[in-house]
Scaffold this motif. Structure first.
Motif, mmCIF file in Angstrom:
data_model
loop_
_atom_site.group_PDB
_atom_site.id
_atom_site.type_symbol
_atom_site.label_atom_id
_atom_site.label_comp_id
_atom_site.label_asym_id
_atom_site.label_seq_id
_atom_site.Cartn_x
_atom_site.Cartn_y
_atom_site.Cartn_z
ATOM 1 N N PRO A 72 0.879 -1.276 -0.015
ATOM 2 C CA PRO A 72 0.027 0.014 0.080
ATOM 3 C C PRO A 72 0.845 1.241 -0.252
ATOM 4 O O PRO A 72 2.046 1.311 0.642
ATOM 5 N N TYR A 82 -4.117 -2.397 13.845
ATOM 6 C CA TYR A 82 -4.379 -2.039 12.101
ATOM 7 C C TYR A 82 -2.957 -2.455 11.496
ATOM 8 O O TYR A 82 -2.173 -1.281 11.274
ATOM 9 N N SER A 101 -1.929 -3.505 8.491
ATOM 10 C CA SER A 101 -1.804 -3.410 7.183
ATOM 11 C C SER A 101 -0.839 -4.631 6.598
ATOM 12 O O SER A 101 -1.008 -5.814 7.157
ATOM 13 N N GLU A 153 -6.145 -7.225 11.082
ATOM 14 C CA GLU A 153 -6.069 -6.363 9.765
ATOM 15 C C GLU A 153 -7.668 -6.442 8.954
ATOM 16 O O GLU A 153 -7.943 -7.422 8.887
ATOM 17 N N GLU A 154 -8.070 -5.335 8.792
ATOM 18 C CA GLU A 154 -9.653 -5.452 8.245
ATOM 19 C C GLU A 154 -9.463 -6.103 7.008
ATOM 20 O O GLU A 154 -10.543 -6.740 6.442
ATOM 21 N N SER A 155 -8.443 -5.673 6.107
ATOM 22 C CA SER A 155 -8.361 -6.090 4.775
ATOM 23 C C SER A 155 -8.090 -7.480 4.466
ATOM 24 O O SER A 155 -6.750 -7.551 4.909
ATOM 25 N N THR A 156 -8.629 -8.289 4.060
ATOM 26 C CA THR A 156 -8.261 -9.639 3.627
ATOM 27 C C THR A 156 -6.773 -9.630 2.722
ATOM 28 O O THR A 156 -5.979 -10.495 3.208
ATOM 29 N N ASP A 157 -6.999 -8.814 1.916
ATOM 30 C CA ASP A 157 -5.686 -8.788 0.880
ATOM 31 C C ASP A 157 -4.532 -8.467 1.365
ATOM 32 O O ASP A 157 -3.418 -9.103 1.294
ATOM 33 N N LEU A 158 -4.626 -7.281 2.362
ATOM 34 C CA LEU A 158 -3.496 -7.035 2.997
ATOM 35 C C LEU A 158 -3.027 -7.998 4.113
ATOM 36 O O LEU A 158 -1.840 -8.359 4.174
ATOM 37 N N PRO A 200 -8.202 -11.796 11.237
ATOM 38 C CA PRO A 200 -8.952 -10.847 10.120
ATOM 39 C C PRO A 200 -10.036 -10.090 10.662
ATOM 40 O O PRO A 200 -10.758 -10.696 11.482
ATOM 41 N N ARG A 257 -12.273 -6.248 11.788
ATOM 42 C CA ARG A 257 -11.844 -5.022 12.494
ATOM 43 C C ARG A 257 -11.653 -5.322 13.864
ATOM 44 O O ARG A 257 -12.482 -6.280 14.503
#
Ligand code: SAM
Length: 278
Positions: free
Chosen positions: A11, A48, A50, A84-89, A110, A112
């Motif tokens: 990112p 958080y 990332s 981390e909220e985003s699965t891809d990250l 995984p 929030r």
């Protein structure tokens, strides 16, 4: 602090993130080494997390992110918890961790952090008089969207916090919405609504709002038994482009030793010839 492109998701980060990473890397190092013989287990929690690497916007320069910096300390933590909220990250982070620190004990959560807080707390090893457990928790959201209630739940354990109070970007831009509107965002970040009365009573200028919120956050942390963190001991990180203020980085601990480490970090994080070549 620099990393090679490994083809996984990276990112974008602002160039000022280098200041943040220098500070975090130094503190992780001092904390993990300094607490090694005082506590039976040390846990690192990144709410958080990332992807582990970030690319400075508009450049090819890749920096190690907070989870990778914490994995790279001289005396690694006994356990790591990455949310981390985003699965891809999170998937990219998993691959990087397996490559960089295959021996590390890591729980990946995984979702929030606020809704997954019970699961995060379950990952902290149970403490006892013969097994003293100390955690360091990084709270690094994009804006002032953190929830005080989440930190309160973690504070039931021995946990020190490093919190990025990203109020320069968010609160200034959305001042009318937060102060006069019905947005609960700041109420949730501070864990109370009484700040509104205190802000009105203070009668200070709108330009002081950022400082006011940072002080209010410190007061909220004091309500959980953390030592006061005055503004001059928070690190103000500014954007390199227009020198706009962006966020405060603040340490919260119940123990004075942590603040000795923090003072060293504040001293060396601005020194280009810093303690270690990171
Ligand atoms: C500022 S970045 C974190 C950067 C990271 N700490 C580092 O220094 O490398 C914020 C991250 O939090 C994630 N995120 C946003 N809201 C979240 C939440 N409520 N819980 C967990 N992750 C969240 C975003 O997807 C983003 O990857």
């Amino acid at each position: 602090m620099n990393a090679e492109d490994d083809g996984l998701i990276c990112p974008d980060v602002g160039s000022w993130a280098e200041t943040k990473y220098r500070l975090l890397a130094l503190y992780d190092e001092l904390f993990s080494t300094g607490m090694k013989y005082k506590w039976d287990q040390r846990v690192y929690i990144d709410l958080y997390a990332s992807a582990g690497y970030g690319r400075i916007r508009g450049t090819k320069k890749i920096l190690k992110g907070s989870p990778v910096l914490a994995l790279g300390v001289t005396h690694p933590f006994d356990k790591y918890v990455f949310c981390e909220e985003s699965t891809d990250l999170l998937e990219a982070l998993k691959v990087r961790v397996a490559r960089i620190a295959p021996q590390a004990q890591v729980a990946f959560i995984p979702g929030r952090c606020d809704t997954k807080i019970a699961q995060i707390c379950e990952e902290i090893p149970k403490g006892s008089p013969n097994n003293k457990v100390l955690s360091l928790c990084l709270v690094d959201p994009f804006d002032f969207g953190l929830k005080f209630e989440t930190l309160k739940k973690l504070s039931a354990f021995y946990v020190d916090f490093i919190v990025l109070l990203a109020i320069g970007m968010d609160a200034n831009r959305n001042y009318d919405h937060y102060v006069d509107g019905a947005s609960p965002k700041i109420d949730e970040a501070l864990g109370n609504t009484a700040w509104r009365d205190r802000w009105r009573a203070a009668g200070t200028r709108r330009s002081d709002f950022r400082r006011f919120l940072a002080q209010e956050f410190s007061i909220s942390m004091q309500s959980l038994g953390y030592l006061e963190q005055p503004l001059d001991r928070m690190k103000l990180v500014r954007s390199t482009e227009k020198n706009l203020s962006l966020y405060y980085v603040a340490l919260f601990s119940r123990n004075r030793t942590a603040y000795k480490f923090w003072d060293d970090v504040l001293k060396y994080s601005t020194d280009q010839t810093s303690l270690w070549s990171l």
